[in-house]
Scaffold this motif. Structure first.
Motif, PDB file in Angstrom:
ATOM      1  N   SER A 187     -29.934  54.907   1.343  1.00  0.00           N
ATOM      2  CA  SER A 187     -30.041  53.308   1.401  1.00  0.00           C
ATOM      3  C   SER A 187     -28.930  53.141   2.487  1.00  0.00           C
ATOM      4  O   SER A 187     -28.171  54.008   2.874  1.00  0.00           O
ATOM      5  CB  SER A 187     -29.470  52.598   0.304  1.00  0.00           C
ATOM      6  OG  SER A 187     -28.004  52.729   0.001  1.00  0.00           O
ATOM      7  N   ASN A 226     -26.091  51.406   2.316  1.00  0.00           N
ATOM      8  CA  ASN A 226     -24.767  51.708   1.960  1.00  0.00           C
ATOM      9  C   ASN A 226     -24.395  53.030   2.113  1.00  0.00           C
ATOM     10  O   ASN A 226     -23.091  53.172   2.158  1.00  0.00           O
ATOM     11  CB  ASN A 226     -24.989  51.318   0.193  1.00  0.00           C
ATOM     12  CG  ASN A 226     -25.628  50.065  -0.132  1.00  0.00           C
ATOM     13  OD1 ASN A 226     -26.828  49.696  -0.612  1.00  0.00           O
ATOM     14  ND2 ASN A 226     -24.500  49.130   0.212  1.00  0.00           N
ATOM     15  N   GLY A 253     -29.898  49.537  -3.491  1.00  0.00           N
ATOM     16  CA  GLY A 253     -28.914  48.938  -2.640  1.00  0.00           C
ATOM     17  C   GLY A 253     -29.462  48.171  -1.410  1.00  0.00           C
ATOM     18  O   GLY A 253     -30.477  47.711  -1.374  1.00  0.00           O
ATOM     19  N   GLN A 254     -28.811  48.140  -0.386  1.00  0.00           N
ATOM     20  CA  GLN A 254     -29.037  47.638   0.952  1.00  0.00           C
ATOM     21  C   GLN A 254     -30.182  48.203   1.643  1.00  0.00           C
ATOM     22  O   GLN A 254     -29.883  49.389   2.143  1.00  0.00           O
ATOM     23  CB  GLN A 254     -27.690  47.246   1.666  1.00  0.00           C
ATOM     24  CG  GLN A 254     -28.036  46.575   2.869  1.00  0.00           C
ATOM     25  CD  GLN A 254     -28.667  45.079   2.615  1.00  0.00           C
ATOM     26  OE1 GLN A 254     -29.835  44.898   2.747  1.00  0.00           O
ATOM     27  NE2 GLN A 254     -27.815  44.192   1.897  1.00  0.00           N
ATOM     28  N   ASP A 294     -34.074  46.120  -4.485  1.00  0.00           N
ATOM     29  CA  ASP A 294     -32.783  45.801  -5.010  1.00  0.00           C
ATOM     30  C   ASP A 294     -32.129  44.445  -4.936  1.00  0.00           C
ATOM     31  O   ASP A 294     -32.798  43.633  -4.016  1.00  0.00           O
ATOM     32  CB  ASP A 294     -31.652  46.795  -4.823  1.00  0.00           C
ATOM     33  CG  ASP A 294     -30.839  47.185  -5.957  1.00  0.00           C
ATOM     34  OD1 ASP A 294     -30.896  46.380  -7.123  1.00  0.00           O
ATOM     35  OD2 ASP A 294     -30.173  48.051  -5.795  1.00  0.00           O
ATOM     36  N   GLU A 352     -29.829  43.297  -3.830  1.00  0.00           N
ATOM     37  CA  GLU A 352     -28.991  43.079  -2.728  1.00  0.00           C
ATOM     38  C   GLU A 352     -29.745  42.356  -1.678  1.00  0.00           C
ATOM     39  O   GLU A 352     -29.266  42.016  -0.564  1.00  0.00           O
ATOM     40  CB  GLU A 352     -28.100  44.321  -2.028  1.00  0.00           C
ATOM     41  CG  GLU A 352     -26.991  44.733  -3.025  1.00  0.00           C
ATOM     42  CD  GLU A 352     -26.306  46.044  -2.613  1.00  0.00           C
ATOM     43  OE1 GLU A 352     -26.074  45.810  -1.371  1.00  0.00           O
ATOM     44  OE2 GLU A 352     -25.997  46.911  -3.191  1.00  0.00           O
ATOM     45  N   ALA A 403     -20.697  50.822  -7.062  1.00  0.00           N
ATOM     46  CA  ALA A 403     -22.032  50.007  -6.866  1.00  0.00           C
ATOM     47  C   ALA A 403     -22.531  49.190  -7.963  1.00  0.00           C
ATOM     48  O   ALA A 403     -23.086  48.035  -7.646  1.00  0.00           O
ATOM     49  CB  ALA A 403     -23.167  51.151  -6.560  1.00  0.00           C
TER      50      ALA A 403
END
Lengths: 342, 193
Positions: free
Chosen positions: A200, A202, A238-239, A258, A260, B160
């Protein structure tokens, strides 16, 4: 219409009644059946039983042969500790010294670690549901496996300091994703799910994803389709907003987004891709069933008449999710844009 | 330093300013763990190769060291979670920003955080978790702090899984999106705002 037909028709953009509903129910199935998570994760028969029970209870459109993110690492020789009712963790990385990896033979899914148990789970689930419900086999992606055999910080430093060595490492782990994925498909899985959380944004920048990860995912998905996968499902939590435009080129038929990434942004970023998402997992714990229903309806409404949307959670359901919240989500999906009450 | 700069200038105007320049990128989702890890490694190298050797040669090493340190921060991954990579990076970046860090490690019970805060006379706890099943333990922190008479101590959570939860629901003062959120919080705290 069977759940498998609903799932596959949705991927093809065909008109179906309602919205497919595929919350990521992994270890939560054990909690639901009141069995120890450590047993669920190590016994294929029990995993299959819990998955089938969860599917029966909620009427969702898929069952999952996926245990946790240490299966591949364990098969490579990492030592794992299993708490009774939590996910396992690695106590000793197989590639701690990160030398001579590629000289080691690839794990054999028929005999190494818990892979045979997962194959057994697939066989049981497929023989039970046949072609009525989607049987999904889950494998970890190359970057995530590499992180799980040497430690994520070491892997990241390797990428920066010795990029050729990093590339060789993820070539090797991509072979593991493919061979284990093919074994799951040969055991009866309809769909291959590739979970690659450490790819991801992130964790790594977009350019690293494009340069190093996309070719390996393409290799894995191509090999799995040759082995009979009806679809390939990419899960990067995640991102991911900067990665979505590259998913289709990797051969993904379906991707999880996700929480995000707002659904509207994802639909714009990947207009030709089927998307599954993206209720916040923790909302299944904290929110009421009315709130969950409304959140699900809002997503269905945002997808509008896009036929390639599947209602799901942004990541796997927490072990302490409320069952009534999953039921509310399924009710919302079955009603499509208009029907069904809370 | 050969040009006549003081050590505190190197930290404040060199390392800290460099770190702050990353803040904007991080808050715009343009900074990944990879980049933060590299920034942390670079800063630790400056600390290890330049600043620490200088301080150790200095006669007033201890006094100089103490005068440079800001608040004490207790850090740890909460009970039930053994992921510590994010927490370790936070520890590095706090240290190079001049804070005194007491790192309790991973799988740390709320009571251990409280004992450490009392022992170290800390005013801030940083608690990390990657998984949601630990949330009840995080919520317990403030309750145990109050019971020990430390109701004014601030708790910042990060990781997270915790970004899904509001500070109120988590019973903390801040859920930091990233390490820069925490650093901004600390700066505000030091200014008393």
């Amino acid at each position: 219409m069977t759940a498998l037909e609903r799932f596959l028709d949705s991927l093809k953009g065909r008109l179906i009644s309602g919205t497919p509903c595929v919350p990521l129910i992994f270890g939560y199935a054990a909690a639901l059946c009141k069995v120890k998570l450590s047993d669920y994760l190590q016994k294929g028969e029990l995993l299959a039983y819990c998955q089938l029970e969860a599917q029966k209870q909620f009427g969702t459109d898929a069952v999952f042969a996926y245990a946790d993110n240490s299966v591949e690492s364990e098969a490579l020789g990492s030592r794992i500790c299993f708490p009774e009712n939590d996910y396992p963790y690695i106590t000793d990385y197989a590639w701690g010294d990160h030398e001579n990896w590629t000289s080691r033979p690839l794990p054999d899914a028929q005999k190494d670690g818990r892979m045979p148990q997962l194959l057994e789970a697939v066989k049981i689930m497929r023989s039970t549901v046949g072609d009525t419900t989607t049987v999904v086999g889950g494998v970890l992606g190359p970057m995530s496996i590499a992180g799980q055999v040497m430690g994520l910080d070491k892997l990241i430093y390797l990428l920066v300091d010795e990029p050729d060595k990093f590339a060789r490492a993820i070539d090797y782990t991509a072979h593991i994703s493919l061979s284990y994925g093919q074994a799951l498909l040969n055991a009866g899985a309809h769909v291959l799910m590739l979970l690659e959380p450490t790819a991801s944004q992130n964790i790594i920048p977009q350019n690293v994803f494009v340069q190093y990860i996309t070719p390996r995912i393409r290799y894995i998905f191509s090999g799995c389709k040759s082995a009979g996968a009806l679809a390939c499902w990419l899960v990067i939590t995640g991102q991911t907003k900067g990665l979505l435009p590259y998913y289709k080129g990797c051969g993904a038929d379906l991707a999880t987004i996700d929480y995000e990434v707002p659904l509207k942004n994802a639909l714009n970023a990947a207009p030709d891709l089927s998307l599954a998402g993206n209720i916040k997992p923790y909302n299944f714990v904290e929110h009421s069933q009315e709130e969950l229903y409304d959140q699900a309806k809002k997503l269905i409404s945002e997808a509008g008449h896009n036929r390639r949307f599947l209602l799901s959670s942004g990541c796997e359901l927490p072990l302490n999710a409320k069952p009534e919240n999953v039921e509310a989500m399924v009710r919302a999906a079955r009603g499509g844009l208009n029907g069904a009450n809370r | 330093m050969a040009s006549g700069f003081e050590v505190h200038q190197l930290i404040e105007d060199g390392l800290t300013k460099a770190l702050e320049s990353l803040d904007f990128k991080c808050n715009n989702d343009q900074l990944s763990l990879l980049e933060i890890l590299l920034a942390g490694r670079a800063m630790m190298e400056v600390m290890d190769r330049v600043i620490t050797p200088y301080l150790e040669k200095n006669k007033d090493f201890q006094a100089a060291k103490e005068s440079l340190l800001k608040e004490t921060i207790i850090l740890g991954t909460i009970q039930g979670d053994i992921h510590d990579l994010g927490k370790n990076i936070v520890a590095i970046l706090l240290k190079v920003s001049g804070y005194r860090v007491v790192d309790l490690g991973k799988d740390v019970a709320p009571s251990v955080f409280v004992e450490a805060a009392l022992r170290e006379n800390a005013k801030i706890i940083g608690v990390s978790s990657l998984i949601t099943s630990t949330i009840p333990h995080i919520r317990q922190l403030k309750t145990e702090l109050s019971a020990a008479g430390l109701q004014d101590l601030r708790v910042v959570a990060g990781g997270a899984a915790l970004r899904q939860v509001s500070p109120k629901d988590l019973n903390v003062d801040l859920v930091a999106d990233n390490v820069f959120d925490l650093l901004n919080f600390l700066r505000c705290f030091e200014r008393g705002s």
